[in-house]
Each structure stands twice: as C-alpha cells, then as structure tokens.
Design a protein around this motif. Structure first.
Motif, short mmCIF file in Angstrom:
data_model
loop_
_atom_site.label_atom_id
_atom_site.label_comp_id
_atom_site.label_asym_id
_atom_site.label_seq_id
_atom_site.Cartn_x
_atom_site.Cartn_y
_atom_site.Cartn_z
N LYS A 1 0.81 -1.22 0.00
CA LYS A 1 0.00 0.00 0.00
C LYS A 1 0.84 1.26 0.00
O LYS A 1 0.35 2.34 0.36
CB LYS A 1 -0.98 0.01 1.18
N GLN A 2 2.09 1.14 -0.38
CA GLN A 2 2.94 2.31 -0.48
C GLN A 2 3.50 2.44 -1.89
O GLN A 2 3.38 1.54 -2.71
CB GLN A 2 4.10 2.23 0.53
N SER A 3 4.10 3.57 -2.14
CA SER A 3 4.64 3.83 -3.45
C SER A 3 5.95 3.10 -3.67
O SER A 3 6.61 2.67 -2.73
CB SER A 3 4.85 5.33 -3.60
N GLN B 1 -1.73 9.97 -5.51
CA GLN B 1 -2.87 9.41 -6.25
C GLN B 1 -4.01 9.26 -5.27
O GLN B 1 -3.84 8.70 -4.18
CB GLN B 1 -2.49 8.05 -6.86
N ASN C 1 -7.02 7.75 -5.39
CA ASN C 1 -7.81 6.54 -5.24
C ASN C 1 -6.89 5.34 -5.13
O ASN C 1 -6.04 5.12 -5.99
CB ASN C 1 -8.72 6.35 -6.47
N HIS C 2 -7.06 4.56 -4.08
CA HIS C 2 -6.23 3.38 -3.92
C HIS C 2 -6.83 2.17 -4.62
O HIS C 2 -6.12 1.30 -5.11
CB HIS C 2 -6.03 3.07 -2.43
N HIS C 3 -8.16 2.13 -4.63
CA HIS C 3 -8.83 0.98 -5.21
C HIS C 3 -10.12 1.46 -5.87
O HIS C 3 -10.94 2.10 -5.21
CB HIS C 3 -9.14 -0.06 -4.11
N GLU D 1 -2.96 -2.41 -11.97
CA GLU D 1 -2.59 -1.33 -11.07
C GLU D 1 -1.95 -0.22 -11.88
O GLU D 1 -1.11 -0.48 -12.75
CB GLU D 1 -1.63 -1.82 -9.97
N THR E 1 1.39 6.25 -5.16
CA THR E 1 1.16 5.00 -4.43
C THR E 1 0.43 3.95 -5.25
O THR E 1 0.33 2.81 -4.84
CB THR E 1 0.36 5.26 -3.15
N THR F 1 -2.95 2.94 -8.03
CA THR F 1 -4.40 2.73 -7.93
C THR F 1 -4.73 1.37 -8.54
O THR F 1 -4.38 1.12 -9.70
CB THR F 1 -5.20 3.81 -8.68
#
Lengths: 115, 114
Positions: free
Chosen positions: A41-43, B6, B8-10, B88, B106, B108
């Motif tokens: 969950k990180q870049s 970014q 939106n993660h999902h 992704e 990060t 999406t």
C-alpha cells in the motif's frame, strides 16, 4: 521494444541468509540502472542508482552494507540483500533508462519474503 | 523533493463505465509526467507520457491524460473500460532536463467487473 528482465520473480529465504536479485537489459546497454522497493500500500521508492564500473549511489536511509549493488557489465546489475530479516520482505523492482534517455523500462519485480 | 499523490487506492467499475484516476504532483519546476500500468504478473508498462506541447496526451489502449499545470495535475482517463483494463496504475514524475530518478505515486488498483 527494449526489455528489462529481472530474476527471480519471487523468493523465500530464511532470516540471516543473503539473496541476490538480477536485473538485465536484454537488447540495449544501460550504464545506469535503478533499484526500487515497494511496501504494501505504499509507493515505489527509489533505493539506489546502480552505475556501471563505479559505486552505486544510495538514497538517504538505505543501508549500503545491507543492500549490495554490483553493476559489473553494461547489461547486468545485481542487488544482494545481505543478512535478510523479515522486515526486508518487500517487492523489489529495477529499471533502466531507454537508450534515448526519455523513459524507463522496468523489470517484472521480485517478491522477497523472509521467514 | 518532488512527490506524487494518487487519490484513489482501489477503484471498482463495471465494463463500459468511464474512468478517471487522479494524480497530483508537487514540484515547482518543470517535470516530465508518466502513467504506468502493471497487469497481474507482468512488468510495469508505459501507458503515456508528457514532456511538453499539447497538454492532452493520448496513450495506448485508448487511455489519455491531461496535464493541467495550474492544478499540478495529470489525471488519467478512459471513456469506456474493459475487463482487460484490470491492473494497477501508477502516476510518476521525473525532473525535466534529463531522465533521472522516477518518483511514483502509491498506485491505484483498478478492478473492472464484466
């Protein structure tokens, strides 16, 4: 197009052992390659810049004695995680600039799990 | 140092829905902007890039992105997504004047439901 190949795709190792990850540019030469790490969950974070024929340049906070980088030829850079610990478990990915220096090509990444 | 965010993660969409993924960067100088995609089990691939010129750039597979300098944004769009777009997506920036380090967002995760 240009391809960067990374090996292995995934590896599981025991704590205290060392793991070597290879990054090859298959149809072009790369005097510079980059190594990144991605935690969940990180870049993607740049770890170091690998320079052919000279020492790697490490980003702040990255232990150079733990993450050994060797760029022995114009098509191969290796990252060795020494004395691995569970907190080193991560996704490692390499890249090489295109011959025209206008974009980067990435390897498929290596999922390292230290148990 | 530059950074990329970014929003939106999902994201979950049905097929044929329109897509817009947000990307903002922070850097006062001139930058090069990229969107990369990573399909499951595959390499990061370049979708599109902006160096200069027309701020609306078109990439592969029907994707496009618009650079809005005043908003420091480079949002990715596609009018009608397909199941095969499940992947992704990473926004990234390098400093203009020479290709050096890439700073990534990060990412999406896009899931397209048939």
């Amino acid at each position: 197009g240009a391809v960067v190949s990374q090996h292995p795709s995934w590896v599981i190792c025991k704590s205290g052992t060392s793991v070597k990850i290879e990054c090859r540019s298959l149809d072009f030469q790369a005097t510079t390659m980059f190594w990144y790490r991605q935690f969940p969950k990180q870049s993607l974070m740049l770890m170091a810049t690998s320079n052919e024929g000279s020492k790697a340049t490490y980003e702040q906070g990255v232990e150079k004695d733990k993450f050994l980088i060797n760029h022995a030829s114009l098509t191969l850079s290796t990252l060795t995680v020494t004395s691995a610990h569970p907190e080193d478990s991560s996704f490692y990915i390499c890249s090489a600039p295109s011959p025209t220096n206008t974009e980067a090509f990435f390897g498929q990444g290596t999922r390292l799990t230290v148990v | 140092a530059q950074s990329v965010s970014q929003h939106n993660h999902h994201v979950i969409l049905s097929e044929a829905a329109s897509l817009e993924l947000g990307c903002n960067y922070s850097y006062g100088g001139t930058v090069n902007l990229f969107w990369y995609v990573q399909y499951p089990g595959q390499h990061l691939q370049l979708l599109l890039k902006y160096f200069s010129g027309d701020p609306l750039v078109k990439g592969i597979k029907g994707f496009e992105a618009e650079f809005i300098k005043s908003k420091f944004s480079f949002n990715l769009r596609k009018p009608s997504v397909q199941w095969s777009d499940t992947a992704e997506y990473f926004c990234a920036v390098t400093l203009s004047g020479g290709y050096q380090k890439v700073t990534f967002g990060t990412g999406t995760k896009l899931q397209v439901i048939p």
